[in-house]
Design a protein around this motif. Sequence first.
Motif, PDB file in Angstrom:
ATOM      1  N   VAL A 282       4.756  -1.388  36.623  1.00  0.00           N
ATOM      2  CA  VAL A 282       4.343  -1.509  35.441  1.00  0.00           C
ATOM      3  C   VAL A 282       4.919  -3.258  35.341  1.00  0.00           C
ATOM      4  O   VAL A 282       6.301  -2.768  35.473  1.00  0.00           O
ATOM      5  CB  VAL A 282       5.265  -0.358  33.971  1.00  0.00           C
ATOM      6  CG1 VAL A 282       4.731  -2.069  32.718  1.00  0.00           C
ATOM      7  CG2 VAL A 282       4.214   0.716  34.473  1.00  0.00           C
ATOM      8  N   THR A 283       3.777  -4.175  35.519  1.00  0.00           N
ATOM      9  CA  THR A 283       4.675  -5.984  34.964  1.00  0.00           C
ATOM     10  C   THR A 283       4.300  -5.734  34.100  1.00  0.00           C
ATOM     11  O   THR A 283       2.981  -6.401  33.285  1.00  0.00           O
ATOM     12  CB  THR A 283       4.259  -6.765  36.563  1.00  0.00           C
ATOM     13  OG1 THR A 283       3.882  -5.846  37.324  1.00  0.00           O
ATOM     14  CG2 THR A 283       4.498  -7.836  36.110  1.00  0.00           C
ATOM     15  N   LEU A 284       5.451  -6.165  32.866  1.00  0.00           N
ATOM     16  CA  LEU A 284       5.051  -7.314  31.636  1.00  0.00           C
ATOM     17  C   LEU A 284       4.804  -8.473  32.439  1.00  0.00           C
ATOM     18  O   LEU A 284       5.857  -8.999  31.978  1.00  0.00           O
ATOM     19  CB  LEU A 284       6.100  -6.471  30.703  1.00  0.00           C
ATOM     20  CG  LEU A 284       6.181  -5.113  30.798  1.00  0.00           C
ATOM     21  CD1 LEU A 284       7.191  -4.933  29.806  1.00  0.00           C
ATOM     22  CD2 LEU A 284       4.904  -4.482  30.134  1.00  0.00           C
ATOM     23  N   THR A 285       3.912  -9.075  30.889  1.00  0.00           N
ATOM     24  CA  THR A 285       3.735 -10.720  31.397  1.00  0.00           C
ATOM     25  C   THR A 285       4.400 -11.706  30.539  1.00  0.00           C
ATOM     26  O   THR A 285       3.784 -10.460  29.349  1.00  0.00           O
ATOM     27  CB  THR A 285       2.605 -10.977  31.902  1.00  0.00           C
ATOM     28  OG1 THR A 285       1.487 -10.542  31.257  1.00  0.00           O
ATOM     29  CG2 THR A 285       2.126 -10.788  33.245  1.00  0.00           C
TER      30      THR A 285
ATOM     31  N   PHE B 213      12.493   3.367  36.339  1.00  0.00           N
ATOM     32  CA  PHE B 213      13.753   2.749  36.555  1.00  0.00           C
ATOM     33  C   PHE B 213      12.731   1.255  35.960  1.00  0.00           C
ATOM     34  O   PHE B 213      11.845   0.601  36.404  1.00  0.00           O
ATOM     35  CB  PHE B 213      13.113   2.560  37.798  1.00  0.00           C
ATOM     36  CG  PHE B 213      14.652   1.784  39.061  1.00  0.00           C
ATOM     37  CD1 PHE B 213      15.306   2.324  39.218  1.00  0.00           C
ATOM     38  CD2 PHE B 213      14.509   0.307  39.189  1.00  0.00           C
ATOM     39  CE1 PHE B 213      16.721   1.612  39.058  1.00  0.00           C
ATOM     40  CE2 PHE B 213      15.871  -0.582  39.287  1.00  0.00           C
ATOM     41  CZ  PHE B 213      16.839   0.449  39.284  1.00  0.00           C
ATOM     42  N   TYR B 214      13.675   1.176  35.098  1.00  0.00           N
ATOM     43  CA  TYR B 214      13.729  -1.047  35.062  1.00  0.00           C
ATOM     44  C   TYR B 214      13.990  -1.455  35.828  1.00  0.00           C
ATOM     45  O   TYR B 214      16.026  -1.557  35.854  1.00  0.00           O
ATOM     46  CB  TYR B 214      14.067  -0.768  33.521  1.00  0.00           C
ATOM     47  CG  TYR B 214      13.629  -2.157  32.788  1.00  0.00           C
ATOM     48  CD1 TYR B 214      12.587  -2.348  32.677  1.00  0.00           C
ATOM     49  CD2 TYR B 214      15.369  -3.328  32.395  1.00  0.00           C
ATOM     50  CE1 TYR B 214      12.791  -4.595  31.562  1.00  0.00           C
ATOM     51  CE2 TYR B 214      14.851  -4.272  32.505  1.00  0.00           C
ATOM     52  CZ  TYR B 214      13.783  -5.035  31.936  1.00  0.00           C
ATOM     53  OH  TYR B 214      13.492  -5.988  31.118  1.00  0.00           O
ATOM     54  N   ASP B 215      13.374  -2.901  36.320  1.00  0.00           N
ATOM     55  CA  ASP B 215      14.559  -3.703  37.109  1.00  0.00           C
ATOM     56  C   ASP B 215      14.734  -5.072  36.830  1.00  0.00           C
ATOM     57  O   ASP B 215      15.830  -4.680  36.589  1.00  0.00           O
ATOM     58  CB  ASP B 215      13.007  -3.593  38.426  1.00  0.00           C
ATOM     59  CG  ASP B 215      13.955  -4.495  39.742  1.00  0.00           C
ATOM     60  OD1 ASP B 215      15.011  -4.757  39.841  1.00  0.00           O
ATOM     61  OD2 ASP B 215      12.962  -4.911  40.485  1.00  0.00           O
ATOM     62  N   SER B 216      13.997  -5.686  36.455  1.00  0.00           N
ATOM     63  CA  SER B 216      14.850  -6.695  35.812  1.00  0.00           C
ATOM     64  C   SER B 216      13.222  -7.848  35.880  1.00  0.00           C
ATOM     65  O   SER B 216      12.577  -7.376  35.723  1.00  0.00           O
ATOM     66  CB  SER B 216      15.529  -7.417  37.217  1.00  0.00           C
ATOM     67  OG  SER B 216      14.368  -7.987  38.078  1.00  0.00           O
TER      68      SER B 216
ATOM     69  N   LEU C  24      10.062  -5.940  35.687  1.00  0.00           N
ATOM     70  CA  LEU C  24       9.428  -5.162  36.418  1.00  0.00           C
ATOM     71  C   LEU C  24       9.435  -3.763  36.536  1.00  0.00           C
ATOM     72  O   LEU C  24      11.226  -3.340  36.070  1.00  0.00           O
ATOM     73  CB  LEU C  24       9.538  -5.658  37.739  1.00  0.00           C
ATOM     74  CG  LEU C  24       9.160  -4.528  38.809  1.00  0.00           C
ATOM     75  CD1 LEU C  24       7.641  -3.900  38.608  1.00  0.00           C
ATOM     76  CD2 LEU C  24       9.385  -5.281  40.522  1.00  0.00           C
ATOM     77  N   ALA C  25       9.049  -2.737  36.122  1.00  0.00           N
ATOM     78  CA  ALA C  25       9.746  -1.152  36.177  1.00  0.00           C
ATOM     79  C   ALA C  25       8.770  -0.511  36.030  1.00  0.00           C
ATOM     80  O   ALA C  25       7.404  -0.588  36.762  1.00  0.00           O
ATOM     81  CB  ALA C  25       8.947  -0.531  34.352  1.00  0.00           C
ATOM     82  N   TYR C  26       8.776   1.165  37.528  1.00  0.00           N
ATOM     83  CA  TYR C  26       8.210   1.680  37.527  1.00  0.00           C
ATOM     84  C   TYR C  26       8.621   3.008  36.322  1.00  0.00           C
ATOM     85  O   TYR C  26       8.949   3.505  36.694  1.00  0.00           O
ATOM     86  CB  TYR C  26       8.818   1.636  39.356  1.00  0.00           C
ATOM     87  CG  TYR C  26       8.520   0.829  40.343  1.00  0.00           C
ATOM     88  CD1 TYR C  26       7.677   0.560  41.088  1.00  0.00           C
ATOM     89  CD2 TYR C  26       9.977   0.036  40.223  1.00  0.00           C
ATOM     90  CE1 TYR C  26       6.774  -0.007  41.705  1.00  0.00           C
ATOM     91  CE2 TYR C  26       9.618  -0.799  41.447  1.00  0.00           C
ATOM     92  CZ  TYR C  26       8.282  -1.210  42.008  1.00  0.00           C
ATOM     93  OH  TYR C  26       8.245  -1.898  42.770  1.00  0.00           O
ATOM     94  N   VAL C  27       7.014   3.718  36.776  1.00  0.00           N
ATOM     95  CA  VAL C  27       6.924   4.875  36.133  1.00  0.00           C
ATOM     96  C   VAL C  27       7.247   5.483  37.273  1.00  0.00           C
ATOM     97  O   VAL C  27       6.164   6.454  38.592  1.00  0.00           O
ATOM     98  CB  VAL C  27       6.009   5.141  35.432  1.00  0.00           C
ATOM     99  CG1 VAL C  27       5.778   6.629  34.456  1.00  0.00           C
ATOM    100  CG2 VAL C  27       6.456   4.223  34.085  1.00  0.00           C
TER     101      VAL C  27
END
Length: 217
Positions: free
Chosen positions: A145-148, A178-181, A188-191
Amino acid sequence: MPRTALTRGLAAVPLSALVLLAGCGGGDTEETSSSSSPAAASSSTTPTTTTGSAGTPADDTEDDAATDAPPFPADTEPDTGEAQAGEGPTVVTDLRIGAHDGFDRVVFEVSGSAVPGWDVAYTDSATAEGTGDPVDVPGTTFLRVTLTGVTNPYEAPDVPEIARGGTASDTGTVQGVFYDSVFEGQALAYVGLGAETPFRVYALTGPSRVVVEVQTP
């Protein structure tokens, strides 16, 4: 080709529309958020409570539902959406996970009235931004998941961003997040999931959120 918010009929839902949802929750559970007071549980369902190093209780709420959420697609192709302009910094301030009738929901709430864009797609590995090191999130396949259009932390030091790290889940299909940075205006996050399954993404406002829902078997 990637799905887009326009072709799937997505639109941000105003707060007034969410208020009307209180009487038509369907099979969803009513759950509490780490930033709100507990809500009464539905008589036919049990609230899901998840915790992790990314924050305190991370449950979604009834207001996260949308009356015009698009139907689940028949495929698992990438999904993209455009950012929506608004006031104030756009910082990820809350992450919520919840189990519902037919799907699991992951909500990314942000500060301000703008709504981030998104690029969500399946990947076989979960790696950190920049270093490429593996990140600790359960599952055998992952939605990246990429939030722009997100505000860089140094540009809004007074707005607390959620901590980097993992949040466990016992919802069934979603095994963890997982919320990255944030880097150069992208969060960036991963489900983490056990298998690829159809998903949908849409935006809500009041407060601003990006919602990722994964269909359950």
